[in-house]
Scaffold this motif. Sequence first.
Motif, PDB file in Angstrom:
ATOM      1  N   ALA A  89       0.830  -1.207   0.000  1.00  0.00           N
ATOM      2  CA  ALA A  89       0.000   0.000   0.000  1.00  0.00           C
ATOM      3  C   ALA A  89       0.867   1.260   0.000  1.00  0.00           C
ATOM      4  O   ALA A  89       0.581   2.226  -0.725  1.00  0.00           O
ATOM      5  CB  ALA A  89      -0.926  -0.010   1.216  1.00  0.00           C
ATOM      6  N   ASP A  90       1.931   1.265   0.801  1.00  0.00           N
ATOM      7  CA  ASP A  90       2.806   2.440   0.867  1.00  0.00           C
ATOM      8  C   ASP A  90       3.546   2.661  -0.450  1.00  0.00           C
ATOM      9  O   ASP A  90       3.712   3.802  -0.903  1.00  0.00           O
ATOM     10  CB  ASP A  90       3.803   2.287   2.012  1.00  0.00           C
ATOM     11  CG  ASP A  90       3.140   2.434   3.373  1.00  0.00           C
ATOM     12  OD1 ASP A  90       1.989   2.901   3.410  1.00  0.00           O
ATOM     13  OD2 ASP A  90       3.761   2.079   4.382  1.00  0.00           O
ATOM     14  N   LEU A  91       4.003   1.590  -1.060  1.00  0.00           N
ATOM     15  CA  LEU A  91       4.698   1.716  -2.342  1.00  0.00           C
ATOM     16  C   LEU A  91       3.756   2.253  -3.422  1.00  0.00           C
ATOM     17  O   LEU A  91       4.136   3.118  -4.223  1.00  0.00           O
ATOM     18  CB  LEU A  91       5.258   0.350  -2.762  1.00  0.00           C
ATOM     19  CG  LEU A  91       6.455  -0.170  -1.962  1.00  0.00           C
ATOM     20  CD1 LEU A  91       6.681  -1.649  -2.254  1.00  0.00           C
ATOM     21  CD2 LEU A  91       7.710   0.629  -2.285  1.00  0.00           C
ATOM     22  N   SER A  92       2.545   1.733  -3.442  1.00  0.00           N
ATOM     23  CA  SER A  92       1.565   2.196  -4.430  1.00  0.00           C
ATOM     24  C   SER A  92       1.233   3.667  -4.225  1.00  0.00           C
ATOM     25  O   SER A  92       1.115   4.432  -5.190  1.00  0.00           O
ATOM     26  CB  SER A  92       0.286   1.352  -4.328  1.00  0.00           C
ATOM     27  OG  SER A  92       0.564  -0.016  -4.598  1.00  0.00           O
ATOM     28  N   ALA A  93       1.094   4.070  -2.950  1.00  0.00           N
ATOM     29  CA  ALA A  93       0.786   5.469  -2.652  1.00  0.00           C
ATOM     30  C   ALA A  93       1.930   6.381  -3.077  1.00  0.00           C
ATOM     31  O   ALA A  93       1.700   7.479  -3.611  1.00  0.00           O
ATOM     32  CB  ALA A  93       0.498   5.630  -1.163  1.00  0.00           C
ATOM     33  N   ARG A  94       3.159   5.947  -2.869  1.00  0.00           N
ATOM     34  CA  ARG A  94       4.310   6.761  -3.257  1.00  0.00           C
ATOM     35  C   ARG A  94       4.336   6.956  -4.777  1.00  0.00           C
ATOM     36  O   ARG A  94       4.604   8.061  -5.269  1.00  0.00           O
ATOM     37  CB  ARG A  94       5.604   6.091  -2.780  1.00  0.00           C
ATOM     38  CG  ARG A  94       6.870   6.784  -3.235  1.00  0.00           C
ATOM     39  CD  ARG A  94       7.074   8.136  -2.566  1.00  0.00           C
ATOM     40  NE  ARG A  94       7.257   7.994  -1.142  1.00  0.00           N
ATOM     41  CZ  ARG A  94       8.415   7.651  -0.573  1.00  0.00           C
ATOM     42  NH1 ARG A  94       9.485   7.460  -1.303  1.00  0.00           N
ATOM     43  NH2 ARG A  94       8.497   7.551   0.733  1.00  0.00           N
ATOM     44  N   LEU A  95       4.049   5.903  -5.507  1.00  0.00           N
ATOM     45  CA  LEU A  95       4.058   6.013  -6.962  1.00  0.00           C
ATOM     46  C   LEU A  95       2.896   6.877  -7.461  1.00  0.00           C
ATOM     47  O   LEU A  95       3.051   7.654  -8.414  1.00  0.00           O
ATOM     48  CB  LEU A  95       3.967   4.620  -7.588  1.00  0.00           C
ATOM     49  CG  LEU A  95       5.221   3.743  -7.475  1.00  0.00           C
ATOM     50  CD1 LEU A  95       4.935   2.355  -8.007  1.00  0.00           C
ATOM     51  CD2 LEU A  95       6.394   4.375  -8.229  1.00  0.00           C
ATOM     52  N   TRP A 254      15.603  -5.347  -2.150  1.00  0.00           N
ATOM     53  CA  TRP A 254      14.604  -4.323  -2.450  1.00  0.00           C
ATOM     54  C   TRP A 254      15.194  -2.928  -2.252  1.00  0.00           C
ATOM     55  O   TRP A 254      15.918  -2.674  -1.283  1.00  0.00           O
ATOM     56  CB  TRP A 254      13.378  -4.498  -1.567  1.00  0.00           C
ATOM     57  CG  TRP A 254      12.672  -5.806  -1.805  1.00  0.00           C
ATOM     58  CD1 TRP A 254      12.902  -6.687  -2.810  1.00  0.00           C
ATOM     59  CD2 TRP A 254      11.633  -6.369  -1.007  1.00  0.00           C
ATOM     60  NE1 TRP A 254      12.082  -7.778  -2.712  1.00  0.00           N
ATOM     61  CE2 TRP A 254      11.286  -7.614  -1.607  1.00  0.00           C
ATOM     62  CE3 TRP A 254      10.960  -5.973   0.131  1.00  0.00           C
ATOM     63  CZ2 TRP A 254      10.291  -8.440  -1.078  1.00  0.00           C
ATOM     64  CZ3 TRP A 254       9.973  -6.794   0.658  1.00  0.00           C
ATOM     65  CH2 TRP A 254       9.642  -8.013   0.052  1.00  0.00           C
ATOM     66  N   ASN A 255      14.843  -2.040  -3.151  1.00  0.00           N
ATOM     67  CA  ASN A 255      15.397  -0.687  -3.129  1.00  0.00           C
ATOM     68  C   ASN A 255      14.274   0.330  -3.321  1.00  0.00           C
ATOM     69  O   ASN A 255      13.353   0.111  -4.111  1.00  0.00           O
ATOM     70  CB  ASN A 255      16.444  -0.547  -4.245  1.00  0.00           C
ATOM     71  CG  ASN A 255      17.204   0.759  -4.162  1.00  0.00           C
ATOM     72  OD1 ASN A 255      17.009   1.552  -3.239  1.00  0.00           O
ATOM     73  ND2 ASN A 255      18.064   0.999  -5.131  1.00  0.00           N
ATOM     74  N   SER A 261      13.179   2.141  -8.996  1.00  0.00           N
ATOM     75  CA  SER A 261      13.442   1.066  -8.042  1.00  0.00           C
ATOM     76  C   SER A 261      12.198   0.769  -7.205  1.00  0.00           C
ATOM     77  O   SER A 261      11.967  -0.380  -6.805  1.00  0.00           O
ATOM     78  CB  SER A 261      14.617   1.434  -7.130  1.00  0.00           C
ATOM     79  OG  SER A 261      14.338   2.610  -6.383  1.00  0.00           O
ATOM     80  N   ILE A 262      11.370   1.796  -6.960  1.00  0.00           N
ATOM     81  CA  ILE A 262      10.131   1.579  -6.214  1.00  0.00           C
ATOM     82  C   ILE A 262       9.184   0.695  -7.027  1.00  0.00           C
ATOM     83  O   ILE A 262       8.527  -0.196  -6.480  1.00  0.00           O
ATOM     84  CB  ILE A 262       9.468   2.925  -5.852  1.00  0.00           C
ATOM     85  CG1 ILE A 262      10.306   3.640  -4.784  1.00  0.00           C
ATOM     86  CG2 ILE A 262       8.039   2.711  -5.348  1.00  0.00           C
ATOM     87  CD1 ILE A 262       9.790   5.026  -4.440  1.00  0.00           C
ATOM     88  N   ARG A 263       9.092   0.947  -8.327  1.00  0.00           N
ATOM     89  CA  ARG A 263       8.249   0.108  -9.184  1.00  0.00           C
ATOM     90  C   ARG A 263       8.725  -1.337  -9.155  1.00  0.00           C
ATOM     91  O   ARG A 263       7.918  -2.280  -9.068  1.00  0.00           O
ATOM     92  CB  ARG A 263       8.270   0.634 -10.628  1.00  0.00           C
ATOM     93  CG  ARG A 263       7.534   1.946 -10.836  1.00  0.00           C
ATOM     94  CD  ARG A 263       7.369   2.247 -12.312  1.00  0.00           C
ATOM     95  NE  ARG A 263       6.774   3.574 -12.517  1.00  0.00           N
ATOM     96  CZ  ARG A 263       7.469   4.690 -12.681  1.00  0.00           C
ATOM     97  NH1 ARG A 263       8.809   4.650 -12.710  1.00  0.00           N
ATOM     98  NH2 ARG A 263       6.849   5.847 -12.845  1.00  0.00           N
TER      99      ARG A 263
END
Length: 347
Positions: A89-95, A254-255, A261-263
């Motif tokens: 969820a956090d990664l998706s929100a950042r993108l 993971w980076n 790198s988030i994607r």
Amino acid sequence: MQITSTATPQVIVPGAHAGNATAVDGTSLGLNGENAATATPVTPTPNSAAPLRRGLNNWDQPLQGDISGAQQALDFLEQSAAQLRNLKADLSARLANRQRADGTLEARVRQFSNSWRNRTTASGGTLDARLKFSNKGTNTTFTVRGMNLANLRNGGREVLAISIGGGQNVRSVVIEPGLSDAQIAQRFDEALAPSGVRAGISDDGQLEFSTAESQWANVRDTIAVQGSGIRFPTGQLNRVKAEAEAPEVDPDSWNTSDLESIRSTLQQVVQALAKVEASIASVHQALMQVTARVQNAAPAATKSGMDQVAQNFVSTTKQPGYQSLLSITSALAGISRERVVSLLSLR
């Protein structure tokens, strides 16, 4: 958490003097003790005590270990799944929002990575790096450089001396023309089994080795081979490189330093979550099989005996006074939250 089968408790019949106090076993108290608290004795059904004892004895150590191991694995996997969902969820929100880095993503990755490093301990040694569940201990699967079937099939007869663990622990494997892949694997397996290493053919047709996860570091750092110059050099034992199979989840890679790198990390997190959820389903299946074993181990007569004990207990606790209190406190002795949760999980 474990369901422990304790020794039959010894209790003193109320009202007996210290000098001639009569000790009775807990099973007897389960029937007779409750009767003492009622005005009208309740007569147990014929042979109800005997099958009850047999039923309780069926909670043997193997069953307890299987239940406990499955529950530990589930606890770890479900915690890991929750962490992965939060990270996803956090990664998706950042993108989506293209927010600037504030350290949150990095903290979540570190949290999951730290939890994952503790996999062996947290799961009670029931989950390996490939998320395969086993109550018999986890193994590390690995390959050895030069010991592949293509290399071993070619060339003339050669005797390989293999050392694992150093010292005089040297095993011999004879490789000769005409051996099938299965025969090659069998010769390695028979030679290395006493050293705690097993050999076999992988799903993709390669020669692979395995050892207990706790022994992997020693095997990796001490395996050495001496040949006769055909496939491996002659002379002294030479260290060879052993490489463990890639783990199912690798959070250390993971980076989150930039959007690209988030994607990539998001994609790996989604894959990791799917693998963890698949492992959860597998462990649930194993727990169901253990439950079936427990039910099959308990004779039908045990259920009627337990029904009689329950009826006696209800009758006793309805009567006010010391005997009612004694029955309740005796029944609760030794009961913990962990035992209750373990029993409820079998429903």
